[in-house]
Each structure stands twice: as structure tokens, then as C-alpha cells.
Design a protein around this motif. Structure first.
Motif, PDB file in Angstrom:
ATOM      1  N   MET A   1       0.855  -1.180   0.000  1.00  0.00           N
ATOM      2  CA  MET A   1       0.000   0.000   0.000  1.00  0.00           C
ATOM      3  C   MET A   1       0.893   1.231   0.000  1.00  0.00           C
ATOM      4  O   MET A   1       1.891   1.273   0.689  1.00  0.00           O
TER       5      MET A   1
ATOM      6  N   LEU B   1      -6.986   2.017  -7.898  1.00  0.00           N
ATOM      7  CA  LEU B   1      -6.542   3.391  -8.165  1.00  0.00           C
ATOM      8  C   LEU B   1      -5.871   3.480  -9.535  1.00  0.00           C
ATOM      9  O   LEU B   1      -6.116   4.425 -10.290  1.00  0.00           O
TER      10      LEU B   1
ATOM     11  N   SER C   1      -1.639  -4.091  -4.002  1.00  0.00           N
ATOM     12  CA  SER C   1      -2.808  -4.222  -3.136  1.00  0.00           C
ATOM     13  C   SER C   1      -4.048  -3.960  -3.990  1.00  0.00           C
ATOM     14  O   SER C   1      -3.975  -3.366  -5.071  1.00  0.00           O
ATOM     15  N   GLN C   2      -5.177  -4.402  -3.506  1.00  0.00           N
ATOM     16  CA  GLN C   2      -6.413  -4.185  -4.254  1.00  0.00           C
ATOM     17  C   GLN C   2      -6.723  -2.705  -4.383  1.00  0.00           C
ATOM     18  O   GLN C   2      -7.205  -2.249  -5.424  1.00  0.00           O
ATOM     19  N   SER C   3      -6.423  -1.942  -3.344  1.00  0.00           N
ATOM     20  CA  SER C   3      -6.670  -0.496  -3.387  1.00  0.00           C
ATOM     21  C   SER C   3      -5.824   0.170  -4.467  1.00  0.00           C
ATOM     22  O   SER C   3      -6.314   1.003  -5.236  1.00  0.00           O
TER      23      SER C   3
ATOM     24  N   TYR D   1      -1.701   6.561   1.678  1.00  0.00           N
ATOM     25  CA  TYR D   1      -3.030   5.999   1.923  1.00  0.00           C
ATOM     26  C   TYR D   1      -3.070   5.096   3.149  1.00  0.00           C
ATOM     27  O   TYR D   1      -4.119   4.568   3.491  1.00  0.00           O
TER      28      TYR D   1
ATOM     29  N   PHE E   1     -10.936   1.817   5.436  1.00  0.00           N
ATOM     30  CA  PHE E   1     -11.402   1.029   4.304  1.00  0.00           C
ATOM     31  C   PHE E   1     -12.882   1.309   4.088  1.00  0.00           C
ATOM     32  O   PHE E   1     -13.619   1.612   5.019  1.00  0.00           O
ATOM     33  N   GLU E   2     -13.301   1.187   2.851  1.00  0.00           N
ATOM     34  CA  GLU E   2     -14.690   1.399   2.464  1.00  0.00           C
ATOM     35  C   GLU E   2     -15.194   0.120   1.801  1.00  0.00           C
ATOM     36  O   GLU E   2     -14.432  -0.619   1.191  1.00  0.00           O
TER      37      GLU E   2
ATOM     38  N   SER F   1      -5.376  -8.329  -9.319  1.00  0.00           N
ATOM     39  CA  SER F   1      -4.526  -7.598  -8.382  1.00  0.00           C
ATOM     40  C   SER F   1      -3.262  -8.382  -8.062  1.00  0.00           C
ATOM     41  O   SER F   1      -2.162  -7.828  -8.009  1.00  0.00           O
TER      42      SER F   1
END
Length: 70
Positions: free
Chosen positions: A1, A39, A33-35, A5, A10-11, A27
Motif C-alpha cells: 500500500m 486506483l 494491493s487491491q486499493s 493511503y 477502508f470502504e 490484483s
């Protein structure tokens, strides 16, 4: 990450299970990372450029290429 961030919460996103499984494989193929993968995808939508990070090894890139072929 990415460090900027790291402290964010997390959402939850509601997506279908089959789509989530494909996204997780995608991913992992990019070794992000998935985030950060999401992005990158959003940036691609805005700027038209998706550049893999320097840390992505050649084998990860080959796995990614194989993934998008299937």
C-alpha cells in the motif's frame, strides 16, 4: 500500500462475487494491493495510461499478460 493511503479507513463496495474473484486474481497478477490496483484502473480511465510500478517483476508481467489473454 502506498504510504500516503496507509492511515485511511477502508470502504465497502458492493460488487458481484464472480467479479470480485476476477479482480483479486488481477490484483495478484500485478503484485499490488487491491486499493492500488483499483486506483491504477481509475487513473487509466482518466489519463489513459496504466504504468506498472517499478517493483513489478518480469514474471508478474508475464502472468498479467496471460491473465488478459484468457
Amino acid at each position: 500500500m502506498d504510504e500516503k493511503y496507509k492511515k485511511e479507513k477502508f470502504e465497502t463496495l458492493k460488487i458481484k462475487t464472480s467479479v470480485a474473484k476476477k479482480f483479486r486474481r488481477f490484483s495478484r497478477a500485478l503484485s499490488k494491493s487491491q486499493s492500488m490496483t483499483l486506483l491504477s484502473m481509475v487513473d487509466f480511465g482518466y489519463f489513459g495510461v496504466m504504468v506498472p510500478p517499478v517493483s513489478v517483476k518480469q514474471c508478474h508481467f508475464e502472468r498479467y499478460c496471460n491473465y488478459i489473454k484468457n
